[in-house]
Design an enzyme around this catalytic site. Sequence first.
Site, mmCIF file in Angstrom:
data_model
loop_
_atom_site.group_PDB
_atom_site.id
_atom_site.type_symbol
_atom_site.label_atom_id
_atom_site.label_comp_id
_atom_site.label_asym_id
_atom_site.label_seq_id
_atom_site.Cartn_x
_atom_site.Cartn_y
_atom_site.Cartn_z
ATOM 1 N N ARG A 29 0.122 20.900 20.533
ATOM 2 C CA ARG A 29 -0.513 21.620 21.625
ATOM 3 C C ARG A 29 -0.551 23.125 21.512
ATOM 4 O O ARG A 29 -1.286 23.775 22.252
ATOM 5 C CB ARG A 29 0.144 21.216 22.960
ATOM 6 N N ASP A 75 4.122 9.697 15.776
ATOM 7 C CA ASP A 75 5.266 9.855 16.677
ATOM 8 C C ASP A 75 6.389 8.935 16.219
ATOM 9 O O ASP A 75 6.127 7.900 15.588
ATOM 10 C CB ASP A 75 4.885 9.541 18.130
ATOM 11 N N TYR A 153 15.477 5.547 23.233
ATOM 12 C CA TYR A 153 14.227 5.275 23.951
ATOM 13 C C TYR A 153 14.081 3.790 24.271
ATOM 14 O O TYR A 153 13.550 3.426 25.329
ATOM 15 C CB TYR A 153 13.022 5.792 23.152
HETATM 16 O O1 CP3 Z 1 3.642 18.431 14.172
HETATM 17 C C1 CP3 Z 1 4.508 17.541 14.069
HETATM 18 O O2 CP3 Z 1 5.730 17.808 14.054
HETATM 19 C C2 CP3 Z 1 4.056 16.101 13.851
HETATM 20 C C3 CP3 Z 1 3.929 15.285 14.997
HETATM 21 C C4 CP3 Z 1 5.117 14.824 15.835
HETATM 22 C C5 CP3 Z 1 4.944 14.433 17.192
HETATM 23 N N1 CP3 Z 1 6.120 13.913 17.643
HETATM 24 C C6 CP3 Z 1 3.686 14.541 17.956
HETATM 25 C C7 CP3 Z 1 3.742 14.557 19.427
HETATM 26 C C8 CP3 Z 1 6.459 14.586 15.504
HETATM 27 C C9 CP3 Z 1 7.207 14.871 14.209
HETATM 28 C C10 CP3 Z 1 7.077 14.007 16.658
HETATM 29 C C11 CP3 Z 1 8.488 13.553 16.689
HETATM 30 C C12 CP3 Z 1 9.085 13.149 17.965
HETATM 31 N N2 CP3 Z 1 8.514 12.442 18.978
HETATM 32 C C13 CP3 Z 1 10.439 13.377 18.312
HETATM 33 C C14 CP3 Z 1 11.457 14.043 17.426
HETATM 34 C C15 CP3 Z 1 11.335 15.512 17.383
HETATM 35 C C16 CP3 Z 1 11.850 16.233 18.606
HETATM 36 O O3 CP3 Z 1 11.039 16.897 19.258
HETATM 37 O O4 CP3 Z 1 13.060 16.140 18.889
HETATM 38 C C17 CP3 Z 1 10.657 12.823 19.593
HETATM 39 C C18 CP3 Z 1 11.944 12.847 20.379
HETATM 40 C C19 CP3 Z 1 9.419 12.223 19.999
HETATM 41 C C20 CP3 Z 1 9.160 11.462 21.246
HETATM 42 C C21 CP3 Z 1 8.145 12.124 22.092
HETATM 43 N N3 CP3 Z 1 6.804 12.258 21.756
HETATM 44 C C22 CP3 Z 1 8.331 12.722 23.366
HETATM 45 C C23 CP3 Z 1 9.656 12.805 24.095
HETATM 46 C C24 CP3 Z 1 7.088 13.220 23.770
HETATM 47 C C25 CP3 Z 1 6.763 13.856 25.102
HETATM 48 C C26 CP3 Z 1 7.192 15.265 25.156
HETATM 49 C C27 CP3 Z 1 6.134 16.194 24.646
HETATM 50 O O5 CP3 Z 1 6.422 16.962 23.720
HETATM 51 O O6 CP3 Z 1 5.029 16.126 25.182
HETATM 52 C C28 CP3 Z 1 6.158 12.955 22.737
HETATM 53 C C29 CP3 Z 1 4.716 13.309 22.728
HETATM 54 C C30 CP3 Z 1 4.167 14.020 21.556
HETATM 55 N N4 CP3 Z 1 4.452 13.728 20.256
HETATM 56 C C31 CP3 Z 1 3.231 15.074 21.596
HETATM 57 C C32 CP3 Z 1 2.942 15.414 20.266
HETATM 58 C C33 CP3 Z 1 1.971 16.456 19.777
HETATM 59 C C34 CP3 Z 1 2.597 15.659 22.853
HETATM 60 C C35 CP3 Z 1 1.593 14.711 23.388
HETATM 61 C C36 CP3 Z 1 0.240 15.294 23.684
HETATM 62 O O7 CP3 Z 1 -0.479 15.775 22.780
HETATM 63 O O8 CP3 Z 1 -0.137 15.242 24.838
#
Ligand code: CP3
Length: 348
Positions: A29, A75, A153
Amino acid sequence: MIQNDLFLRAHRGEAIERYPVWLMRQAGRILPEYRAVRAKLSGFKELVETPEFATEVTIQPVDLLDVDAAIIFSDILVIPEAMGLPYQMIEQKGPWFEQTIRTQAQLDKLDTDIDVQERLWYVFEALKQTKAGLNGRVPLIGFAGAPWTILCYMVEGHGSKTFSESRKLLYTQPILAHQLLQRITDVTIAYLKGQLAAGADALQIFDSWAGILGEAQYREFGLRYINQICEALQDVPFTVFSKGAIASLPEITQLPCTTIGLDWNMSVPLARNLVQNHKTLQGNLDPCVLYGSPQSIEQETKKMLNSFKSQRHIVNLGHGVYPDIDPEMVKVFINTVKNYEITNNANS
Ligand code: CP3
Protein backbone atom coordinates in the site's frame (compact mmCIF):
# COMPACT_ATOMS: atom_id res chain seq x y z
CA MET A 1 22.17 -15.12 -14.73
CA ILE A 2 21.26 -12.35 -12.32
CA GLN A 3 22.69 -8.95 -13.16
CA ASN A 4 22.44 -7.39 -9.71
CA ASP A 5 23.28 -10.26 -7.38
CA LEU A 6 24.48 -8.16 -4.39
CA PHE A 7 21.69 -9.60 -2.25
CA LEU A 8 22.72 -13.20 -2.97
CA ARG A 9 26.40 -12.47 -2.46
CA ALA A 10 25.68 -10.84 0.90
CA HIS A 11 23.71 -13.95 1.95
CA ARG A 12 26.68 -16.16 1.11
CA GLY A 13 29.26 -13.88 2.70
CA GLU A 14 30.98 -13.05 -0.59
CA ALA A 15 32.55 -9.67 -1.35
CA ILE A 16 30.13 -6.84 -2.18
CA GLU A 17 30.73 -3.30 -3.51
CA ARG A 18 27.84 -1.83 -1.49
CA TYR A 19 25.14 -3.09 0.83
CA PRO A 20 22.03 -4.59 -0.80
CA VAL A 21 18.73 -3.08 0.34
CA TRP A 22 15.07 -4.09 0.14
CA LEU A 23 12.04 -3.57 2.42
CA MET A 24 9.68 -6.02 4.00
CA ARG A 25 6.17 -5.21 2.66
CA GLN A 26 7.68 -3.20 -0.20
CA ALA A 27 5.01 -4.60 -2.55
CA GLY A 28 1.94 -2.99 -1.08
CA ARG A 29 0.00 0.00 0.00
CA ILE A 30 2.86 2.52 0.19
CA LEU A 31 2.81 2.59 -3.62
CA PRO A 32 -0.06 4.43 -5.37
CA GLU A 33 0.62 2.09 -8.30
CA TYR A 34 -0.20 -0.89 -6.05
CA ARG A 35 -3.39 0.75 -4.82
CA ALA A 36 -4.42 1.37 -8.44
CA VAL A 37 -4.09 -2.33 -9.34
CA ARG A 38 -5.86 -3.30 -6.11
CA ALA A 39 -8.75 -0.88 -6.78
CA LYS A 40 -9.61 -2.69 -10.03
CA LEU A 41 -10.12 -5.99 -8.19
CA SER A 42 -12.69 -7.49 -5.86
CA GLY A 43 -10.18 -7.60 -3.02
CA PHE A 44 -6.83 -8.71 -1.67
CA LYS A 45 -7.37 -12.38 -2.42
CA GLU A 46 -8.06 -11.81 -6.08
CA LEU A 47 -4.69 -10.06 -6.26
CA VAL A 48 -2.91 -12.91 -4.49
CA GLU A 49 -4.64 -15.57 -6.60
CA THR A 50 -4.23 -13.99 -10.04
CA PRO A 51 -0.62 -14.56 -11.15
CA GLU A 52 -0.62 -11.71 -13.71
CA PHE A 53 -1.58 -9.15 -11.04
CA ALA A 54 0.65 -10.64 -8.35
CA THR A 55 3.53 -10.45 -10.83
CA GLU A 56 2.79 -6.83 -11.65
CA VAL A 57 2.82 -5.66 -8.01
CA THR A 58 5.90 -7.78 -7.19
CA ILE A 59 7.88 -5.96 -9.88
CA GLN A 60 6.58 -2.46 -9.01
CA PRO A 61 9.07 -1.76 -6.20
CA VAL A 62 11.97 -2.89 -8.40
CA ASP A 63 10.91 -0.36 -11.07
CA LEU A 64 9.80 2.42 -8.74
CA LEU A 65 12.09 2.16 -5.72
CA ASP A 66 15.11 0.45 -7.30
CA VAL A 67 15.46 -2.15 -4.54
CA ASP A 68 18.04 -4.93 -4.81
CA ALA A 69 15.56 -7.82 -4.46
CA ALA A 70 11.91 -8.55 -5.26
CA ILE A 71 9.66 -10.44 -2.83
CA ILE A 72 6.80 -12.41 -4.32
CA PHE A 73 3.43 -10.83 -3.64
CA SER A 74 1.40 -13.31 -1.60
CA ASP A 75 0.53 -13.85 2.06
CA ILE A 76 1.56 -16.24 4.81
CA LEU A 77 -2.11 -17.23 5.19
CA VAL A 78 -2.20 -19.25 1.97
CA ILE A 79 -0.82 -22.17 4.03
CA PRO A 80 -3.76 -22.54 6.46
CA GLU A 81 -6.05 -22.23 3.45
CA ALA A 82 -4.17 -25.01 1.62
CA MET A 83 -4.61 -27.14 4.77
CA GLY A 84 -8.38 -26.72 4.62
CA LEU A 85 -8.91 -23.56 6.67
CA PRO A 86 -9.92 -20.77 4.27
CA TYR A 87 -9.44 -17.10 5.22
CA GLN A 88 -10.96 -13.81 4.21
CA MET A 89 -9.08 -10.51 4.21
CA ILE A 90 -11.50 -7.95 5.59
CA GLU A 91 -10.99 -4.35 4.50
CA GLN A 92 -9.51 -2.18 7.31
CA LYS A 93 -9.59 -5.13 9.70
CA GLY A 94 -7.30 -7.87 8.48
CA PRO A 95 -7.51 -11.66 8.25
CA TRP A 96 -10.60 -13.60 9.32
CA PHE A 97 -11.07 -17.39 9.55
CA GLU A 98 -14.57 -18.85 9.74
CA GLN A 99 -13.24 -21.93 11.56
CA THR A 100 -10.46 -22.25 14.10
CA ILE A 101 -8.38 -25.14 15.48
CA ARG A 102 -8.78 -25.48 19.24
CA THR A 103 -9.73 -29.16 19.65
CA GLN A 104 -8.53 -32.55 18.41
CA ALA A 105 -11.77 -32.94 16.43
CA GLN A 106 -11.12 -29.67 14.61
CA LEU A 107 -7.52 -30.68 13.88
CA ASP A 108 -8.74 -34.02 12.52
CA LYS A 109 -10.95 -32.18 10.04
CA LEU A 110 -7.97 -30.54 8.35
CA ASP A 111 -6.92 -32.04 5.04
CA THR A 112 -4.05 -34.52 4.91
CA ASP A 113 -1.75 -35.52 2.03
CA ILE A 114 -2.02 -32.06 0.56
CA ASP A 115 -0.75 -31.53 -2.96
CA VAL A 116 0.77 -28.04 -2.66
CA GLN A 117 1.32 -27.81 -6.41
CA GLU A 118 -2.39 -28.18 -6.96
CA ARG A 119 -3.61 -26.01 -4.09
CA LEU A 120 -1.05 -23.21 -4.36
CA TRP A 121 -0.58 -23.28 -8.13
CA TYR A 122 -1.17 -19.51 -8.27
CA VAL A 123 1.91 -18.73 -6.12
CA PHE A 124 4.14 -20.96 -8.23
CA GLU A 125 2.74 -19.48 -11.43
CA ALA A 126 3.30 -15.94 -10.08
CA LEU A 127 6.90 -16.85 -9.25
CA LYS A 128 7.46 -18.14 -12.79
CA GLN A 129 5.90 -15.06 -14.38
CA THR A 130 7.81 -12.72 -12.06
CA LYS A 131 11.06 -14.48 -12.83
CA ALA A 132 10.40 -13.94 -16.54
CA GLY A 133 9.31 -10.33 -15.98
CA LEU A 134 12.37 -9.47 -13.92
CA ASN A 135 14.55 -10.85 -16.68
CA GLY A 136 17.48 -11.34 -14.31
CA ARG A 137 17.51 -7.78 -12.97
CA VAL A 138 17.43 -8.69 -9.25
CA PRO A 139 16.90 -11.90 -7.23
CA LEU A 140 13.42 -13.03 -6.26
CA ILE A 141 12.56 -13.92 -2.65
CA GLY A 142 10.01 -16.60 -1.77
CA PHE A 143 8.56 -16.79 1.74
CA ALA A 144 6.32 -18.50 4.26
CA GLY A 145 5.14 -17.85 7.79
CA ALA A 146 6.88 -19.77 10.57
CA PRO A 147 4.79 -22.63 12.02
CA TRP A 148 4.22 -20.80 15.32
CA THR A 149 2.88 -17.65 13.63
CA ILE A 150 0.64 -19.74 11.34
CA LEU A 151 -0.66 -21.64 14.37
CA CYS A 152 -1.52 -18.30 15.97
CA TYR A 153 -3.87 -17.41 13.11
CA MET A 154 -5.35 -20.93 12.88
CA VAL A 155 -6.13 -21.01 16.61
CA GLU A 156 -7.18 -17.40 17.09
CA GLY A 157 -8.99 -17.02 13.75
CA HIS A 158 -7.88 -13.39 13.38
CA GLY A 159 -5.24 -10.94 14.57
CA SER A 160 -4.91 -10.27 18.28
CA LYS A 161 -2.90 -8.14 20.70
CA THR A 162 -2.20 -11.07 23.03
CA PHE A 163 -2.87 -14.26 21.03
CA SER A 164 -3.98 -15.65 24.37
CA GLU A 165 -6.00 -18.52 22.80
CA SER A 166 -2.83 -19.68 21.06
CA ARG A 167 -0.68 -19.37 24.18
CA LYS A 168 -3.41 -21.03 26.23
CA LEU A 169 -3.22 -24.06 23.94
CA LEU A 170 0.47 -24.51 24.73
CA TYR A 171 -0.42 -25.00 28.43
CA THR A 172 -3.74 -26.83 28.13
CA GLN A 173 -3.15 -29.04 25.06
CA PRO A 174 0.58 -29.13 24.25
CA ILE A 175 0.26 -32.40 22.31
CA LEU A 176 -2.39 -30.91 20.07
CA ALA A 177 -0.18 -27.85 19.55
CA HIS A 178 2.75 -30.05 18.53
CA GLN A 179 0.56 -32.04 16.13
CA LEU A 180 -0.64 -28.87 14.47
CA LEU A 181 2.87 -27.38 14.32
CA GLN A 182 4.22 -30.55 12.72
CA ARG A 183 1.51 -30.54 10.09
CA ILE A 184 2.15 -26.89 9.26
CA THR A 185 5.89 -27.61 9.10
CA ASP A 186 5.48 -30.48 6.63
CA VAL A 187 3.29 -28.45 4.29
CA THR A 188 5.61 -25.44 4.59
CA ILE A 189 8.66 -27.49 3.59
CA ALA A 190 6.88 -28.78 0.48
CA TYR A 191 5.68 -25.24 -0.28
CA LEU A 192 9.14 -23.67 0.03
CA LYS A 193 10.72 -26.41 -2.10
CA GLY A 194 8.04 -25.71 -4.71
CA GLN A 195 8.88 -21.99 -4.59
CA LEU A 196 12.53 -22.76 -5.30
CA ALA A 197 11.55 -25.01 -8.20
CA ALA A 198 9.34 -22.21 -9.56
CA GLY A 199 12.24 -19.75 -9.56
CA ALA A 200 12.74 -18.26 -6.08
CA ASP A 201 16.43 -17.42 -5.54
CA ALA A 202 16.20 -17.02 -1.76
CA LEU A 203 13.70 -17.72 1.01
CA GLN A 204 12.52 -15.99 4.18
CA ILE A 205 10.53 -17.27 7.14
CA PHE A 206 8.41 -14.67 8.95
CA ASP A 207 7.83 -15.45 12.62
CA SER A 208 5.86 -12.30 13.37
CA TRP A 209 4.62 -13.51 16.77
CA ALA A 210 7.85 -15.11 18.02
CA GLY A 211 8.20 -12.37 20.64
CA ILE A 212 5.04 -13.28 22.58
CA LEU A 213 6.57 -16.55 23.80
CA GLY A 214 9.07 -16.95 26.63
CA GLU A 215 12.47 -18.36 25.83
CA ALA A 216 11.76 -22.00 26.77
CA GLN A 217 8.40 -22.00 25.00
CA TYR A 218 9.86 -20.47 21.87
CA ARG A 219 12.52 -23.20 21.86
CA GLU A 220 9.90 -25.94 22.15
CA PHE A 221 7.06 -24.57 20.00
CA GLY A 222 8.92 -22.22 17.67
CA LEU A 223 12.56 -22.99 16.97
CA ARG A 224 12.18 -26.76 16.89
CA TYR A 225 10.01 -26.46 13.77
CA ILE A 226 11.98 -23.67 12.13
CA ASN A 227 15.03 -25.88 12.55
CA GLN A 228 13.31 -28.67 10.63
CA ILE A 229 12.51 -26.24 7.82
CA CYS A 230 16.10 -24.95 7.67
CA GLU A 231 17.46 -28.50 7.64
CA ALA A 232 15.23 -29.43 4.72
CA LEU A 233 16.47 -26.43 2.73
CA GLN A 234 20.20 -26.33 3.31
CA ASP A 235 22.46 -24.50 0.84
CA VAL A 236 19.74 -21.95 -0.01
CA PRO A 237 20.07 -18.24 0.84
CA PHE A 238 17.63 -18.41 3.74
CA THR A 239 16.58 -15.77 6.27
CA VAL A 240 14.87 -16.47 9.57
CA PHE A 241 13.10 -13.41 10.98
CA SER A 242 11.81 -14.06 14.49
CA LYS A 243 10.30 -10.73 15.40
CA GLY A 244 10.69 -9.78 19.03
CA ALA A 245 12.43 -12.97 20.15
CA ILE A 246 15.22 -11.04 21.83
CA ALA A 247 16.04 -13.55 24.57
CA SER A 248 16.26 -16.36 21.99
CA LEU A 249 18.85 -14.66 19.80
CA PRO A 250 21.71 -16.98 20.91
CA GLU A 251 19.65 -20.00 19.79
CA ILE A 252 18.26 -18.38 16.66
CA THR A 253 21.78 -17.67 15.46
CA GLN A 254 22.58 -21.40 15.77
CA LEU A 255 19.94 -22.35 13.17
CA PRO A 256 21.27 -23.92 9.96
CA CYS A 257 20.38 -20.92 7.76
CA THR A 258 22.50 -18.27 6.06
CA THR A 259 20.86 -15.11 7.43
CA ILE A 260 19.18 -13.80 10.58
CA GLY A 261 16.62 -10.98 10.40
CA LEU A 262 16.79 -8.43 13.23
CA ASP A 263 14.04 -6.12 14.40
CA TRP A 264 14.92 -2.63 15.65
CA ASN A 265 14.86 -3.67 19.31
CA MET A 266 17.50 -6.32 18.82
CA SER A 267 21.10 -5.55 19.69
CA VAL A 268 23.20 -5.47 16.54
CA PRO A 269 26.55 -5.82 18.43
CA LEU A 270 25.20 -8.83 20.34
CA ALA A 271 23.92 -10.46 17.14
CA ARG A 272 27.19 -9.75 15.34
CA ASN A 273 29.12 -11.17 18.24
CA LEU A 274 27.02 -14.34 18.11
CA VAL A 275 27.28 -14.93 14.35
CA GLN A 276 30.73 -13.39 13.77
CA ASN A 277 31.17 -13.74 10.02
CA HIS A 278 29.50 -17.14 9.75
CA LYS A 279 26.08 -15.71 9.05
CA THR A 280 24.61 -12.61 7.45
CA LEU A 281 22.42 -10.18 9.42
CA GLN A 282 19.41 -8.43 7.88
CA GLY A 283 17.74 -5.29 9.17
CA ASN A 284 17.04 -3.30 11.20
CA LEU A 285 15.96 0.35 10.95
CA ASP A 286 12.87 1.26 12.97
CA PRO A 287 10.15 1.70 10.32
CA CYS A 288 9.08 4.89 12.13
CA VAL A 289 12.34 6.58 11.15
CA LEU A 290 10.72 6.98 7.71
CA TYR A 291 8.15 9.41 9.19
CA GLY A 292 11.01 11.85 9.84
CA SER A 293 12.68 14.48 7.65
CA PRO A 294 15.10 13.44 4.88
CA GLN A 295 17.98 14.68 7.05
CA SER A 296 16.96 12.57 10.02
CA ILE A 297 16.33 9.51 7.82
CA GLU A 298 19.83 9.87 6.40
CA GLN A 299 21.33 10.29 9.84
CA GLU A 300 19.49 7.34 11.43
CA THR A 301 20.21 5.10 8.44
CA LYS A 302 23.94 5.85 8.63
CA LYS A 303 23.93 5.20 12.36
CA MET A 304 22.30 1.82 11.72
CA LEU A 305 24.75 0.99 8.91
CA ASN A 306 27.73 1.89 11.10
CA SER A 307 26.54 -0.51 13.80
CA PHE A 308 26.66 -3.68 11.66
CA LYS A 309 30.43 -3.70 11.16
CA SER A 310 30.66 -6.42 8.53
CA GLN A 311 29.99 -6.97 4.85
CA ARG A 312 27.58 -9.70 5.87
CA HIS A 313 24.69 -7.23 6.05
CA ILE A 314 21.50 -7.03 4.01
CA VAL A 315 19.84 -3.71 4.74
CA ASN A 316 16.14 -3.63 5.58
CA LEU A 317 13.75 -2.16 8.11
CA GLY A 318 13.21 -3.95 11.42
CA HIS A 319 9.67 -4.90 10.28
CA GLY A 320 7.39 -4.22 7.32
CA VAL A 321 7.10 -0.67 6.01
CA TYR A 322 3.94 1.03 7.32
CA PRO A 323 1.31 1.70 4.66
CA ASP A 324 1.15 5.48 5.19
CA ILE A 325 4.88 6.08 4.66
CA ASP A 326 5.70 8.47 1.80
CA PRO A 327 7.52 6.52 -0.97
CA GLU A 328 9.82 9.54 -1.37
CA MET A 329 11.08 8.91 2.18
CA VAL A 330 11.64 5.24 1.32
CA LYS A 331 13.82 6.48 -1.54
CA VAL A 332 15.84 8.63 0.87
CA PHE A 333 16.51 5.50 2.93
CA ILE A 334 17.46 3.45 -0.15
CA ASN A 335 19.72 6.15 -1.57
CA THR A 336 21.50 6.61 1.75
CA VAL A 337 22.33 2.90 1.73
CA LYS A 338 23.46 2.97 -1.89
CA ASN A 339 25.76 5.95 -1.35
CA TYR A 340 27.32 4.56 1.82
CA GLU A 341 30.99 3.68 1.47
CA ILE A 342 31.30 0.05 2.45
CA THR A 343 34.99 0.37 3.29
CA ASN A 344 34.05 2.77 6.10
CA ASN A 345 33.43 0.07 8.59
CA ALA A 346 33.46 -3.42 7.15
CA ASN A 347 36.12 -5.66 8.54
CA SER A 348 35.66 -8.71 6.38
O1 CP3 B 1 5.96 -6.88 -0.06
C1 CP3 B 1 5.96 -7.94 0.61
O2 CP3 B 1 6.58 -8.05 1.69
C2 CP3 B 1 5.26 -9.17 0.02
C3 CP3 B 1 3.92 -9.39 0.40
C4 CP3 B 1 3.51 -9.79 1.82
C5 CP3 B 1 2.19 -9.54 2.28
N1 CP3 B 1 2.05 -10.14 3.50
C6 CP3 B 1 1.15 -8.80 1.55
C7 CP3 B 1 0.02 -8.22 2.29
C8 CP3 B 1 4.18 -10.49 2.83
C9 CP3 B 1 5.63 -10.96 2.89
C10 CP3 B 1 3.24 -10.71 3.88
C11 CP3 B 1 3.55 -11.48 5.11
C12 CP3 B 1 2.59 -11.49 6.22
N2 CP3 B 1 1.23 -11.55 6.15
C13 CP3 B 1 2.95 -11.52 7.58
C14 CP3 B 1 4.37 -11.56 8.10
C15 CP3 B 1 5.05 -10.26 8.06
C16 CP3 B 1 4.64 -9.28 9.13
O3 CP3 B 1 4.13 -8.22 8.76
O4 CP3 B 1 4.84 -9.58 10.32
C17 CP3 B 1 1.77 -11.55 8.35
C18 CP3 B 1 1.66 -11.57 9.85
C19 CP3 B 1 0.68 -11.58 7.42
C20 CP3 B 1 -0.77 -11.68 7.74
C21 CP3 B 1 -1.52 -10.49 7.28
N3 CP3 B 1 -1.71 -10.14 5.95
C22 CP3 B 1 -2.16 -9.51 8.08
C23 CP3 B 1 -2.18 -9.51 9.60
C24 CP3 B 1 -2.73 -8.57 7.21
C25 CP3 B 1 -3.60 -7.40 7.59
C26 CP3 B 1 -2.80 -6.26 8.08
C27 CP3 B 1 -2.37 -5.36 6.96
O5 CP3 B 1 -1.16 -5.13 6.82
O6 CP3 B 1 -3.25 -4.91 6.24
C28 CP3 B 1 -2.40 -8.96 5.89
C29 CP3 B 1 -2.79 -8.27 4.64
C30 CP3 B 1 -1.75 -7.96 3.64
N4 CP3 B 1 -0.75 -8.81 3.26
C31 CP3 B 1 -1.64 -6.77 2.90
C32 CP3 B 1 -0.54 -6.92 2.03
C33 CP3 B 1 -0.04 -5.93 1.01
C34 CP3 B 1 -2.60 -5.58 2.97
C35 CP3 B 1 -3.86 -5.93 2.28
C36 CP3 B 1 -4.35 -4.93 1.27
O7 CP3 B 1 -3.69 -4.67 0.24
O8 CP3 B 1 -5.43 -4.42 1.48
